[in-house]
Design a protein around this motif. Structure first.
Motif, short mmCIF file in Angstrom:
data_model
loop_
_atom_site.label_atom_id
_atom_site.label_comp_id
_atom_site.label_asym_id
_atom_site.label_seq_id
_atom_site.Cartn_x
_atom_site.Cartn_y
_atom_site.Cartn_z
N ALA A 1 0.85 -1.19 0.00
CA ALA A 1 0.00 0.00 0.00
C ALA A 1 0.89 1.24 0.00
O ALA A 1 1.76 1.38 0.87
N LEU A 2 0.69 2.11 -0.98
CA LEU A 2 1.42 3.37 -1.09
C LEU A 2 0.40 4.49 -0.97
O LEU A 2 -0.38 4.72 -1.90
N ARG A 3 0.40 5.18 0.16
CA ARG A 3 -0.62 6.18 0.47
C ARG A 3 0.01 7.57 0.45
O ARG A 3 0.73 7.96 1.37
N PHE A 4 -0.30 8.35 -0.62
CA PHE A 4 0.30 9.67 -0.79
C PHE A 4 -0.75 10.78 -0.82
O PHE A 4 -0.45 11.89 -1.25
N GLU A 5 -1.97 10.48 -0.37
CA GLU A 5 -3.03 11.49 -0.38
C GLU A 5 -3.40 11.86 1.05
O GLU A 5 -3.88 11.03 1.82
N HIS A 6 -3.17 13.14 1.42
CA HIS A 6 -3.42 13.59 2.79
C HIS A 6 -4.04 14.99 2.76
O HIS A 6 -3.37 15.99 3.06
N PRO A 7 -5.31 15.10 2.40
CA PRO A 7 -5.94 16.42 2.23
C PRO A 7 -6.04 17.22 3.52
O PRO A 7 -6.27 18.43 3.47
N HIS A 8 -5.87 16.56 4.67
CA HIS A 8 -5.95 17.30 5.94
C HIS A 8 -4.71 18.13 6.21
O HIS A 8 -4.71 18.99 7.09
N ILE A 9 -3.62 17.88 5.47
CA ILE A 9 -2.38 18.63 5.69
C ILE A 9 -2.44 19.93 4.89
O ILE A 9 -2.40 19.91 3.66
N ARG A 10 -2.52 21.03 5.58
CA ARG A 10 -2.63 22.34 4.92
C ARG A 10 -1.60 23.35 5.41
O ARG A 10 -1.63 24.50 5.01
N ASP A 11 -0.72 22.90 6.28
CA ASP A 11 0.26 23.84 6.84
C ASP A 11 1.69 23.35 6.63
O ASP A 11 2.59 23.76 7.34
N GLY A 12 1.90 22.49 5.68
CA GLY A 12 3.23 21.97 5.43
C GLY A 12 3.83 22.52 4.14
O GLY A 12 3.48 23.61 3.69
N TYR A 13 4.72 21.74 3.54
CA TYR A 13 5.37 22.19 2.32
C TYR A 13 4.49 21.99 1.09
O TYR A 13 4.72 22.62 0.05
N MET A 14 3.52 21.12 1.18
CA MET A 14 2.65 20.83 0.04
C MET A 14 1.50 21.83 -0.01
O MET A 14 0.90 22.17 1.02
N ARG A 15 1.16 22.28 -1.21
CA ARG A 15 0.00 23.14 -1.37
C ARG A 15 -1.28 22.33 -1.11
O ARG A 15 -1.35 21.17 -1.50
N PRO A 16 -2.30 22.91 -0.49
CA PRO A 16 -3.54 22.18 -0.25
C PRO A 16 -4.16 21.63 -1.53
O PRO A 16 -4.77 20.57 -1.53
N SER A 17 -3.98 22.34 -2.65
CA SER A 17 -4.54 21.88 -3.92
C SER A 17 -3.82 20.65 -4.48
O SER A 17 -4.35 19.97 -5.36
N SER A 18 -2.62 20.36 -3.98
CA SER A 18 -1.86 19.22 -4.49
C SER A 18 -2.56 17.90 -4.22
O SER A 18 -2.43 16.94 -4.99
N TRP A 19 -3.31 17.84 -3.14
CA TRP A 19 -3.97 16.58 -2.77
C TRP A 19 -5.17 16.27 -3.65
O TRP A 19 -5.69 15.15 -3.62
N LEU A 20 -5.63 17.24 -4.42
CA LEU A 20 -6.82 17.04 -5.24
C LEU A 20 -6.53 16.32 -6.54
O LEU A 20 -7.44 15.86 -7.23
N HIS A 21 -5.26 16.21 -6.91
CA HIS A 21 -4.88 15.64 -8.19
C HIS A 21 -3.79 14.60 -7.99
O HIS A 21 -3.07 14.61 -6.99
N PRO A 22 -3.63 13.67 -8.95
CA PRO A 22 -2.55 12.69 -8.84
C PRO A 22 -1.18 13.37 -8.86
O PRO A 22 -1.02 14.49 -9.35
#
Length: 382
Positions: free
Chosen positions: A178-199
């Motif tokens: 299992a490779l889990r790379f989707e974490h929409p709850h993370i909004r205060d890190g290095y990833m943009r919140p919109s990044s979780w909406l797309h592959p």
């Protein structure tokens, strides 16, 4: 005492070690060479989460089903199932300093930073975070990979270092990945919140798991279940990965780039007739790659489209699954989920299952534009 313990049969030693928490198991592995070999053989199921904050780990554990609300307070090292180890690693705070430094201009100037410069800085720090996550993953896989039968990795993405460790150390022995790379709850890190909406972006990294080109001799070949969330694997790469694992019975994909019509048609043994411009079933003419699948989940994948989305009631009995004909070739399917697939008609799926597919469990997609949908409100709140 150590000599007496090592004199026990290996099966007894592994049974005793399976009751130890991970920290104690690692400590035991450092006692002697015999203890080191035994502790590696004991670790068969591993779940690894690498994040920036502890709260990110806690929420991700809950969403993935790794822990219940009652276990959240002690999730860092306790195991629900004997021998099923869950490891949560928080990245050091020093990387946050690098992030802040990356946001500052290199020279003193009153000119504002351009938008492209800020995006480049964020992308650079994001790549650095992914490399750190995969470095931790690689160290554990290099040590315990040959004995693992189940492995789950929770991070932002996989890179070439992590994929190489996975494809060489777990090549034939791993059964569940299992490779889990989707974490929409993370909004205060290095990833943009919109990044979780797309592959994630498409990458040649997945070629290591397939074993093609310069990576001949690598790749996964013994998987029985595969779970991917927000993976950048392309349709062709996904075809090759499924083809190389003929024992695959469980395939769960969420927000994955590879879940497109060309992959699904191949999976269900459907080919396009260029003369008639129609889909034809070919399960009687050739092997159906997905015929052994029992569970298929395709969630939040918007490339899947039903041709009968607007007027499903006007279709004939044998045409109500236009766009989803590939499901017919999956004869052993017991569970199908199309949850959150916005371009699929729930009515079409329900009708097709009742009249054609006859699958025991089907999770219908959302229906955002249903004219009959109503929202009930408690009168006391009005």
């Amino acid at each position: 005492m150590s000599s007496h313990f090592n004199a026990l049969p290996l099966e007894v030693i592994l049974h005793i070690l399976s009751y130890l928490p991970f920290e104690a198991l690692v400590a035991f592995g450092g006692v002697s060479r015999a203890s080191y070999r035994a502790h590696i053989l004991c670790l068969r199921r591993l779940r690894l989460a690498v994040f920036e904050k502890r709260i990110h780990c806690m929420i991700s554990h809950l969403q993935a089903g790794w822990a219940t609300p009652e276990q959240v307070g002690k999730f860092a090292g306790d195991e629900d199932i004997r021998g099923d180890y869950t490891i949560s690693i928080i990245q050091p705070n020093v990387k946050r300093i690098d992030h802040d430094a990356a946001r500052k201009p290199s020279t003193k100037t009153n000119e504002p930073r351009s938008r492209s410069q800020s995006q480049q800085d964020r992308s650079r720090v994001q790549d650095q975070m992914i490399r750190m996550q995969n470095r931790v993953f690689t160290k554990l896989v290099n040590r315990y990979g040959p004995s693992l039968i189940k492995l789950e990795f929770m991070a932002y993405d996989i890179d070439i270092e992590g994929a190489q460790a996975l494809s060489t150390k777990c090549q034939h022995t791993l059964r569940h990945l299992a490779l889990r790379f989707e974490h929409p709850h993370i909004r205060d890190g290095y990833m943009r919140p919109s990044s979780w909406l797309h592959p994630a972006p498409a990458s040649t990294v997945w070629n290591l798991l397939i074993g093609i080109g310069q990576y001949q001799g690598m790749g996964m070949s013994g998987l029985e279940s595969l779970v991917m969330e927000r993976a950048g694997i392309t349709p062709w790469q996904l075809m090759m990965l499924v083809r190389n694992n003929p024992r695959l019975t469980v395939l769960k994909m969420r927000t994955c780039r590879g879940v497109q019509p060309e992959f699904l048609d191949w999976l269900g043994g459907v080919s396009r007739d260029t003369e008639e411009e129609d889909f034809l079933r070919t399960e009687d003419k050739c092997h159906v790659p997905g015929e052994n699948l029992e569970v298929l989940w395709l969630e939040n994948c918007h490339q899947i489209v039903t041709k009968s989305h607007e007027h499903p009631k006007d279709l004939a009995h044998d045409s109500c699954d236009l766009g989803l004909e590939w499901v017919r070739g999956l004869k052993n399917l017991k569970s199908l989920s199309l949850n959150e697939c916005m371009n699929i008609s729930s009515e079409c799926v329900d009708r097709a299952n009742q009249t054609i597919w006859k699958i025991d469990e089907v999770v219908l997609p959302y229906s955002y534009h249903s004219p009959d949908s109503t929202i009930e409100v408690d009168p006391a709140l009005l």
